[in-house]
Motif scaffolding. Structure first.
Motif, short mmCIF file in Angstrom:
data_model
loop_
_atom_site.label_atom_id
_atom_site.label_comp_id
_atom_site.label_asym_id
_atom_site.label_seq_id
_atom_site.Cartn_x
_atom_site.Cartn_y
_atom_site.Cartn_z
N VAL A 179 0.85 -1.19 0.00
CA VAL A 179 0.00 0.00 0.00
C VAL A 179 0.89 1.24 0.00
CG1 VAL A 179 -1.79 1.28 1.23
CG2 VAL A 179 -1.79 -1.24 1.28
N ASP A 180 0.59 2.21 -0.86
CA ASP A 180 1.34 3.47 -0.91
C ASP A 180 0.98 4.32 0.30
OD1 ASP A 180 2.71 3.06 -3.36
OD2 ASP A 180 0.86 3.51 -4.46
N VAL A 181 2.00 4.72 1.07
CA VAL A 181 1.78 5.51 2.27
C VAL A 181 2.92 6.52 2.44
CG1 VAL A 181 0.63 3.59 3.45
CG2 VAL A 181 3.08 3.96 3.83
N TRP A 182 2.70 7.46 3.32
CA TRP A 182 3.76 8.27 3.90
C TRP A 182 3.96 7.75 5.32
CZ3 TRP A 182 6.94 11.77 1.65
CH2 TRP A 182 6.56 12.30 0.42
N LEU A 183 5.20 7.46 5.69
CA LEU A 183 5.51 6.90 7.00
C LEU A 183 6.42 7.87 7.75
CD1 LEU A 183 5.40 4.43 8.95
CD2 LEU A 183 7.49 3.62 7.82
N SER A 184 5.99 8.32 8.91
CA SER A 184 6.80 9.24 9.71
C SER A 184 7.12 8.60 11.06
CB SER A 184 6.07 10.57 9.93
OG SER A 184 4.86 10.39 10.64
N TYR A 194 5.50 5.29 15.12
CA TYR A 194 5.39 5.79 13.75
C TYR A 194 3.96 6.21 13.50
CZ TYR A 194 9.74 3.15 13.43
OH TYR A 194 11.01 2.66 13.66
N GLU A 195 3.80 7.11 12.52
CA GLU A 195 2.48 7.48 12.03
C GLU A 195 2.42 7.23 10.53
OE1 GLU A 195 0.86 10.81 15.12
OE2 GLU A 195 2.55 11.42 13.87
N ILE A 196 1.29 6.74 10.09
CA ILE A 196 1.13 6.27 8.71
C ILE A 196 -0.02 7.04 8.08
CG2 ILE A 196 0.84 4.25 7.24
CD1 ILE A 196 1.46 2.57 9.85
N TRP A 197 0.26 7.65 6.92
CA TRP A 197 -0.72 8.50 6.23
C TRP A 197 -1.06 7.84 4.91
CZ3 TRP A 197 -1.45 12.34 9.75
CH2 TRP A 197 -0.43 12.53 10.68
N VAL A 198 -2.36 7.61 4.66
CA VAL A 198 -2.78 6.79 3.53
C VAL A 198 -4.03 7.38 2.89
CG1 VAL A 198 -4.18 5.26 4.98
CG2 VAL A 198 -3.27 4.41 2.81
#
Length: 396
Positions: A179-184, A194-198
């Motif tokens: 899955v394409d995400v931004w991972l911070s 971590y925080e995951i933005w999807v």
């Protein structure tokens, strides 16, 4: 009526308690089980997964994006490198805090802001003269907070890059379980996390990937009650609890500056003009009149109060947010404890408090207001070093 988050189809089926609250217009789980205890333990000893989609999220893009954000917040965002995240606040002209949140620099002219309150109107009001686009992506993006000591090991099984190279407060686009995400590498628990933005269309697939792999790492779904305990242990302040947005305060006494909230370290004064700069410069010169501190409330004294009524010591089962007066040893009012909790990890009764600056020195003894059997008592508390909980694994 609250709306379902992008993960509600999963979280609603996992909730045995069906205990929900309205968070920014969304259903948010308070606990999944009948008590938050197991969820708290997951955050501190294995891993917990929290739906934080209700956070307000804004994409700010354009050639003047960095200059614009530097103008409206207390930090110089020109210095923030792509792939990095920073925590900060923004103020009104009087230097009083409007809100706090994070800013991620996703590309040279592409930033993402998270906020506790709706902020697009405030940003739009200040955009004149800047070539920027401000887009509210709150409904477009789901967000998960994966927190706890096994969170990195879990992600190592799923992401398409070396997770060990993701530094504290860094952010990266990647695939997580396809899955394409931004991972911070950020969070609100004060632990490794971590925080995951999807995109919302991929939210359920993302949850399923994490839940399946997480079985081997002690992953539990976690509600807001457990997260509230951890954020107090980490001494993270909350808008509407530990301070009030300047926009909502009817009297000046309720407003707070960054220096009064322990956020002075986020303020970069010596640079181009920004909103509230002049007022903050004046305050720094004379010193803040109040300071945010940590209190450790004496357990034996609390126990003795309840013993006087023939009762065992009583504490709320979850973190409290209703505010308690604090006095000096001469019984003069010196401030208020804004939120507190019994820490299962530290085995201490702790609180965040905003006190008169002259009473805020570490080691200073004060008096905490305790109600037992409808009678008010003053028991000793001590100003202590913060954060209460700060494991090395958070940054390693």
């Amino acid at each position: 009526m609250p709306r379902p988050s992008p993960f509600y189809s999963r979280t609603s089926k996992l909730s045995l308690s069906q205990s929900w609250k309205d968070w920014a217009g969304y259903y948010a789980a308070k606990t999944y089980d009948t008590s938050h205890d197991s969820e708290y333990m997951a955050l501190r000893h294995s891993a917990g997964l929290i739906d934080v989609s209700p956070l307000f999220k804004y994409d700010i893009t354009g050639p003047d994006a960095a200059a614009f954000l530097s103008r409206v917040t207390v930090k110089n965002l020109d210095r923030l490198k792509p792939g990095r995240v920073t925590y900060l606040c923004w103020c009104d002209d009087d230097g009083k805090v409007v809100d706090d949140g994070t800013v991620s620099r996703l590309d040279e002219s592409y930033f993402r802001v998270t906020a506790a309150e709706p902020s697009v109107g405030w940003f739009d009001r200040l955009r004149r003269g800047y070539q920027v686009d401000i887009v509210d992506v709150t409904e477009k993006l789901g967000a998960l907070s994966l927190q706890g000591p096994t969170s990195r090991d879990l992600l190592r099984e799923l992401v398409d890059f070396d997770i060990d190279q993701l530094r504290f407060f860094a952010i990266q686009a990647c695939k997580l379980g396809g899955v394409d995400v931004w991972l911070s590498r950020t969070g609100y628990t004060g632990d490794l996390g971590y925080e995951i933005w999807v995109e919302t269309g991929s939210a359920e697939k993302l949850w399923d990937r994490l839940a399946k792999t997480g079985q081997s790492f002690g992953l539990l779904p976690v509600g807001l009650d457990a997260m509230d305990v951890t954020r107090i242990e980490a001494c993270f302040i909350m808008n509407g609890v530990d301070y009030y947005s300047a926009h909502h305060c009817l009297i000046e006494g309720r407003k707070s500056s960054p220096f009064e909230l322990g956020l002075g370290w986020t303020v970069q004064l010596d640079r181009e003009p920004f909103v509230g700069q002049a007022a903050l410069r004046r305050e720094k010169e004379i010193g803040a009149s109040r300071l945010m501190v940590g209190l450790e409330i004496d357990w034996e004294s609390l126990e003795a109060v309840f013993e006087g009524y023939g009762l065992p010591a009583e504490l709320p089962s979850a973190a409290w947010r209703d505010g308690r007066p604090v006095y000096d040893t001469g019984k003069s009012w010196i401030g208020q404890a804004t939120s507190g909790v019994w820490s299962p990890t530290l085995k201490k009764n702790i609180s965040l408090a905003q006190l008169d600056a002259g009473q805020a020195a570490i080691g200073n003894e004060v008096r905490f207001d305790l109600t037992a059997e409808y009678h008010r008592h003053l028991i000793p508390a001590t100003v202590v070093k913060t954060p209460f909980f700060n494991p090395t694994r958070k940054r390693q």
